[in-house]
Design an enzyme around this catalytic site. Structure first.
Site, PDB file in Angstrom:
ATOM      1  CD  GLU B  34      -2.401   1.905   0.406  1.00 49.41           C
ATOM      2  OE1 GLU B  34      -3.099   1.171  -0.307  1.00 49.41           O
ATOM      3  OE2 GLU B  34      -2.302   3.146   0.216  1.00 49.41           O
ATOM      4  CB  CYS B  44     -18.127   6.523   1.180  1.00 48.82           C
ATOM      5  SG  CYS B  44     -17.786   5.357  -0.124  1.00 48.82           S
ATOM      6  CE1 TYR B 424     -49.451   2.032   4.794  1.00 48.79           C
ATOM      7  CE2 TYR B 424     -50.938   0.198   5.217  1.00 48.79           C
ATOM      8  CZ  TYR B 424     -50.650   1.542   5.308  1.00 48.79           C
ATOM      9  OH  TYR B 424     -51.527   2.395   5.901  1.00 48.79           O
ATOM     10  NE  ARG B 440     -51.245   3.119  -9.449  1.00 49.74           N
ATOM     11  CZ  ARG B 440     -51.638   3.547  -8.231  1.00 49.74           C
ATOM     12  NH1 ARG B 440     -52.054   2.671  -7.335  1.00 49.74           N
ATOM     13  NH2 ARG B 440     -51.624   4.822  -7.924  1.00 49.74           N
TER      14      ARG B 440
END
Lengths: 446, 446
Positions: B34, B44, B424, B440
């Site tokens: 490294e 992040c 839901y 939909r």
């Protein structure tokens, strides 16, 4: 399709169908009969109304009033009108108008049944005393709220530790009541496996609910609920023992019923009678994982099935392929969700399973307000087809269940789920989403 | 598999592979090189470190230190060691030890490349001035934070309106700086369609970021960023123009590269050289919707690809089937997510599309703290195969993208998604989940 459609039941399963039928066929005459005073409401919101999170009274839970249906969709909604008999051969429904105390009959070319379900009331002494409340319709909520306003409800006994029982227990704690929850099984939430349900029970206790598992209620007398471990003082008793399909009209009319007496329907929501459809809590559904008929009374299914029935009643073509058993709740700050089959359901369906349960965080470990999340995944040995999942955790945990729900619809294996390109950023989870971690762990069991 | 595995690159794509290889093969000698000082960190998380939400310094973002890899997994991690050349035929890597200023070579039987990517630095006058910072590695974060501590950064210019640009803009507003964000395109967030991206730009402006779209940066001099509309005073400039694969070593070694110079790999993460694998930001991925190679540098992919490469390097068998382009962020209180293809990407892939955009709420409309959510869904005309989705909304909105991500993996149509048994309850959404509502609506366009 010409003629008259009569809809029995004015909540989701009925009115979603009525609305869709109207959209498909402008010429249809549509009459909707509703025994109570409300149409298209969110029964799922009742606990939040009782708990005070939702203000504005029961009307706050009404999505569409009868007048809106009349004005916008030309649906002849008649509230306080109860269907008391159906003659399928003659194409007639007997109706009792509770407003005026009169009965009459109305003819139909097509019939749609959305009679719903009602709270289970075991045959116990005193069960019909006025301080014992079921909570299923908005009318029930009105009665409960009237009771709560009239009597100082400092001591509440909730009977049954299912979703509605837990939500009502939380609601009454939020009102300042001392709440005892009585559940005859060893754990609350029988729809979860005991290891996961135990975490929810712990959350309830931390919130201040006196949770008594392994205790059954034996009788009621005014002010008291008698249980297997002695009497509990109660200003109000709330029943949360599940619901049973309101099928009497259908049975008398000769329609076929199946699981728990729910109406048998095909993929188009058609009953055993050609011109009669049904939707919602009065119906069976097909479970896509167990491949068996089930009775899972939920508002989502009622809306979906109602939509499908309505398209068909309006002359279109639609199918409801089935359910995977998804459910979710938030109780005492803990989020809970499940989909697919739990261990018991796997056994009942004759499906072998392996499982893995993992603990992770709802956000990146270093991100502020990250909280615990536990995910359990069940899969079939060998090929690893997913069978189900359960989630218990803090804010942001439970809606992840939808990831698994879609995977179940798709017939995914645990491998497939692990491969899924799920969203990651520190405010939303660890780099490996907890659902993926659970899939990875269950893979090791295969 | 016996012998020595040399890993180049100590972040996710490298160390996930090293760890997996070790788990598969206890006898393998594993050396990880490294260039910087850190291993396995969350790049992040850098914006939250800069913004002050995350405390504890850069170490807070380190998941596993070099010592942990040494102690727990017997991986010989050498930080501050830069690979400067690869001889694939001889099986040797040239290494520069920056700690001691010495160079040496190390032989390998298998090689794994996880050289990552670096921030794009356009060839503009003054781009290499020390007040112009890219933010990709934890070393970059150290440099930026040192700058911020040394100089009173009251005026900040962020160049580029991608994810990292937006997150850094928010971070500096949270620090109390006056932030100008310069984006040459007409909208921020080019990975979203303009209609959806516009909502994010509005959120930034409401938060106090001075968003200048259609403006390009032309040059820098100390304290000033010169733009197409004049000079902007800047104590610090942050580059958010994306990243480019760090491919020099691989190209010199003769490995095949593809999109944007990223390494070509097969499903097992093998490069064009038999004994050499690669993972992470230096690699291409296969896009499962466009069926094309793409370069999408994300920590999730690096971890997943690293895991797959490591299993293969350890003698096992694993594949990385590809990505669907899922990404998520939270910026200035607004959640943003996307998956699949946007309109531009559909056109580039030669895929016809229809779309629908719907506005809904994150919770039941009557539930406290419900907020707006907008969902856009794209599908192919005719059969309606889903192509992608975008979500912009308040708390609880964006993680719903995973539902569509899994649906894309499964090759769902809009119909299939509408049929999905999504969870839901009032605290989690309306009875029709906004994602289902969008499905939909797109069905009506087909």
């Amino acid at each position: 399709m010409p003629g008259r459609l009569v809809v029995i039941g004015g909540d989701a399963g009925g009115m979603a169908a009525a609305a869709q039928a109207r959209r498909r066929d402008a010429s249809l005459e549509i009459v909707a009969l509703e025994r109570g005073a409300y149409t298209s409401y969110s029964a799922c919101g009742i606990p939040y109304l009782v708990g005070g999170e939702v203000t504005g009274g029961t009307e706050a839970l009404v999505a569409r009033t009868p007048q809106v249906f009349r004005d916008d969709l030309r649906i002849d909604v008649r509230t306080r009108h109860e269907a008391t008999g159906i003659d399928l051969e003659a194409g007639k429904v007997e109706v009792r108008n509770h407003e005026h105390g009169r009965s009459f009959s109305i003819g139909f070319d097509q019939l749609h049944l959305a009679t719903g379900a009602r709270p289970v009331r075991p045959d116990l002494p005193g069960i019909d005393l006025p301080f014992v409340h079921g909570v299923q319709t908005l009318g029930d909520a009105d009665e409960l709220l009237a009771h709560v306003r009239a009597v100082d409800c400092t001591r509440v006994v909730v009977v049954g530790g299912g979703y509605i029982g837990l939500e009502m227990a939380e609601a009454f704690v939020n009102r300042g009541s001392k709440v005892t929850l009585v559940e005859s099984a060893p754990h609350v939430l029988g729809s979860l496996d005991p290891d996961m349900a135990g975490r929810v029970g712990d959350a309830l206790r931390r919130f201040g609910v006196d949770v008594r598992t392994g205790v059954s209620v034996e009788s009621f007398e005014p002010g008291v609920a008698h249980t297997s471990v002695g009497p509990l003082a109660a200003d109000v008793v709330v029943l949360g023992l599940g619901v049973t399909p309101s099928n009497e009209l259908a049975v008398e009319a000769g329609l076929a019923t199946g699981v728990k007496g729910a109406l048998v329907v095909d993929q188009r929501q058609r009953t055993s009678h050609e011109a009669t459809f049904a939707a919602g809590d009065c119906c069976e559904s097909f479970h896509l994982v167990s491949r068996r008929a089930v009775h899972i009374p939920l508002g989502t299914h009622a809306n979906r099935q109602g939509r499908v029935a309505g398209i068909n009643l309006g002359g279109g073509y639609a199918t409801f392929p089935g359910v995977v058993g998804t459910a979710i709740t938030k109780v005492c700050g803990t989020e809970v969700a499940r989909t697919g089959l739990n261990e018991r359901e796997c056994k009942e369906a004759g499906l072998g399973f392996v499982s893995a349960t993992i603990d992770a965080t709802t956000k990146a470990g270093y991100y502020p307000s990250t909280g615990p999340i536990t995910v359990k995944v069940l899969a079939q040995p060998g090929h690893g087809r997913l069978l189900g999942a359960q989630i218990v955790g803090e804010a942001g945990a439970a809606k992840r269940i939808d990831t698994v729900a879609v995977a179940l619809h798709a017939g995914f294996t645990a491998d497939d789920l692990l491969d899924a390109d799920l969203a990651y950023a520190p405010p939303f989870g660890p780099v490996w989403d907890p659902v993926a971690v659970a899939a990875r762990e269950v893979l090791k069991q295969l």
